[in-house]
Scaffold this active site. Structure first.
Site, PDB file in Angstrom:
ATOM      1  N   ASP A 208       0.841  -1.202   0.000  1.00  0.00           N
ATOM      2  CA  ASP A 208       0.000   0.000   0.000  1.00  0.00           C
ATOM      3  C   ASP A 208       0.870   1.244   0.000  1.00  0.00           C
ATOM      4  O   ASP A 208       2.094   1.152   0.132  1.00  0.00           O
ATOM      5  CB  ASP A 208      -0.881  -0.005   1.263  1.00  0.00           C
ATOM      6  CG  ASP A 208      -0.026  -0.055   2.523  1.00  0.00           C
ATOM      7  OD1 ASP A 208       0.372   1.010   3.009  1.00  0.00           O
ATOM      8  OD2 ASP A 208       0.298  -1.160   3.009  1.00  0.00           O
ATOM      9  N   ASP A 210       0.677   3.653   2.293  1.00  0.00           N
ATOM     10  CA  ASP A 210       0.561   4.211   3.641  1.00  0.00           C
ATOM     11  C   ASP A 210      -0.513   5.293   3.656  1.00  0.00           C
ATOM     12  O   ASP A 210      -1.631   5.041   3.170  1.00  0.00           O
ATOM     13  CB  ASP A 210       1.931   4.709   4.138  1.00  0.00           C
ATOM     14  CG  ASP A 210       1.952   4.894   5.646  1.00  0.00           C
ATOM     15  OD1 ASP A 210       1.306   4.090   6.345  1.00  0.00           O
ATOM     16  OD2 ASP A 210       2.596   5.833   6.132  1.00  0.00           O
TER      17      ASP A 210
HETATM   18  N1  LIG Z   1       1.191   1.340   5.758  1.00  0.00           N
HETATM   19  C1  LIG Z   1       1.632   0.488   6.655  1.00  0.00           C
HETATM   20  N2  LIG Z   1       2.076   0.926   7.859  1.00  0.00           N
HETATM   21  C2  LIG Z   1       2.533   0.035   8.779  1.00  0.00           C
HETATM   22  N3  LIG Z   1       2.539  -1.283   8.605  1.00  0.00           N
HETATM   23  C3  LIG Z   1       2.085  -1.752   7.439  1.00  0.00           C
HETATM   24  N4  LIG Z   1       1.997  -3.010   6.971  1.00  0.00           N
HETATM   25  C4  LIG Z   1       1.490  -2.946   5.740  1.00  0.00           C
HETATM   26  N5  LIG Z   1       1.240  -1.666   5.380  1.00  0.00           N
HETATM   27  C5  LIG Z   1       1.619  -0.899   6.418  1.00  0.00           C
END
Ligand SMILES: Nc1ncnc2[nH]cnc12
Ligand SMILES: CSC[C@H]1O[C@H](OP(=O)(O)O)[C@H](O)[C@@H]1O
Length: 290
Positions: A208, A210
């Protein structure tokens, strides 16, 4: 010494079908119980131990994980090397969702305890400027190239406390620091692996973006992206297991002797209980203790 390869699976990676004749074995440690039993088996000729970091069924939150027990259990199982796989958010276009990042640096924003095996009478300060094993990293880098999917060699992982994801302001701050990926579990895991004299490498599977853009991360996105890439992760670990050999447990980078220049407490001052506990993570250093 078994000279096993330890594999730590993160979110979305709770099983390891590549392990031939795998058997789940319960292990207790001087530091308590690990997140789950260890799956012991072989990939090719290499003995392997797999541990799902959050337990099967994802029952253990990042701040609840007994990282010391996890690392001590892998050590007790005869591991000399550990390859950790994590889901992570990405901070820029070079690390889009679906890419794998071979992490080589960390920034710690956690506040949790249990970050060291030391204390209670025996003090050590291991070197951590190069927090992952360069030798194992070269093997993983070759495996990433062979696997052929999108990947980046080298990257800084920002580790947040969690379990909540970051705010947009935090995400923008971490991005502005030049971090590449963000997760919740890379530390203290890497610190403890060094203290336990294990070679450690970490692959972040970017799931992703974040919270710095309009596409805000959520669990469904993470799991969907992990699901789409889990076969790649399995191929990667199989390749590392069959090409690496563990160098008989003696690492030219010094991981296997990380405590040699680290323990500062005078030997005759070691409390017996502490030295017995520490003998489980470095028998060569502490078994001859009092
Ligand atoms: N954006 C994110 N922040 C922290 N841990 C994660 N694990 C997967 N995506 C994450
Ligand atoms: C399920 S999203 C947040 C969760 O995913 C990552 O897990 P892991 O590092 O074990 O793969 C992150 O660190 C969080 O624990």
């Amino acid at each position: 010494m078994a000279n096993r390869l330890g594999l730590i699976g993160g979110s979305g990676l709770y099983r390891m079908p590549a392990l031939a004749d795998g058997q789940w074995i319960e292990i207790d440690t001087a530091w308590g119980k690990p997140s789950d039993a260890l799956l012991l088996g072989t990939i090719g000729d290499r003995e392997v131990a797999f541990l799902p970091r959050h337990g099967r069924g994802h029952r253990v939150a990042p701040h609840e994980i007994n990282y010391r027990a996890n690392i001590a259990a892998l050590k007790a199982a005869g591991c000399t090397e550990v390859l950790a796989i994590s889901a992570a958010g990405g901070f820029h276009g070079d690390v889009p969702p679906g890419s794998f990042v071979l992490v080589d640096q960390y920034i710690d924003r956690t506040v949790r305890g249990g970050r060291s095996f030391f204390g209670q009478g025996i003090v050590a300060h291991v070197a951590f400027a190069r927090p992952v094993c360069g030798r194992l990293n070269a093997i993983v880098a070759a495996a990433l190239a062979e696997e052929g999917g999108p990947h980046r060699i080298g990257g800084t992982m920002l580790v947040i406390e969690g379990p909540q994801f970051s705010t947009r302001a935090e995400s923008l701050l971490h991005k502005s620091w030049g971090c590449d990926v963000v997760g919740m579990t890379g530390l203290p895991e890497a610190r403890l692996a060094r203290e336990a004299e294990l070679c450690y490498a970490s692959v972040a599977m970017v799931t992703d973006n974040d919270a710095w853009s309009d596409e805000e991360v959520d669990v469904a996105t993470v799991i969907a992206t992990m699901g789409a890439n889990v076969v790649r992760a399995q191929a990667l670990v199989s390749s590392v297991a069959t090409t690496g050999g563990g160098q008989g447990g003696s690492c030219a980078e010094g991981c296997s002797h990380a405590l040699d220049a680290a323990v500062i407490t005078a030997r005759d001052a070691w409390p017996i209980e502490a030295s017995h506990r520490l003998a489980t993570i470095s028998p060569r250093t502490f078994s001859g203790g009092k």
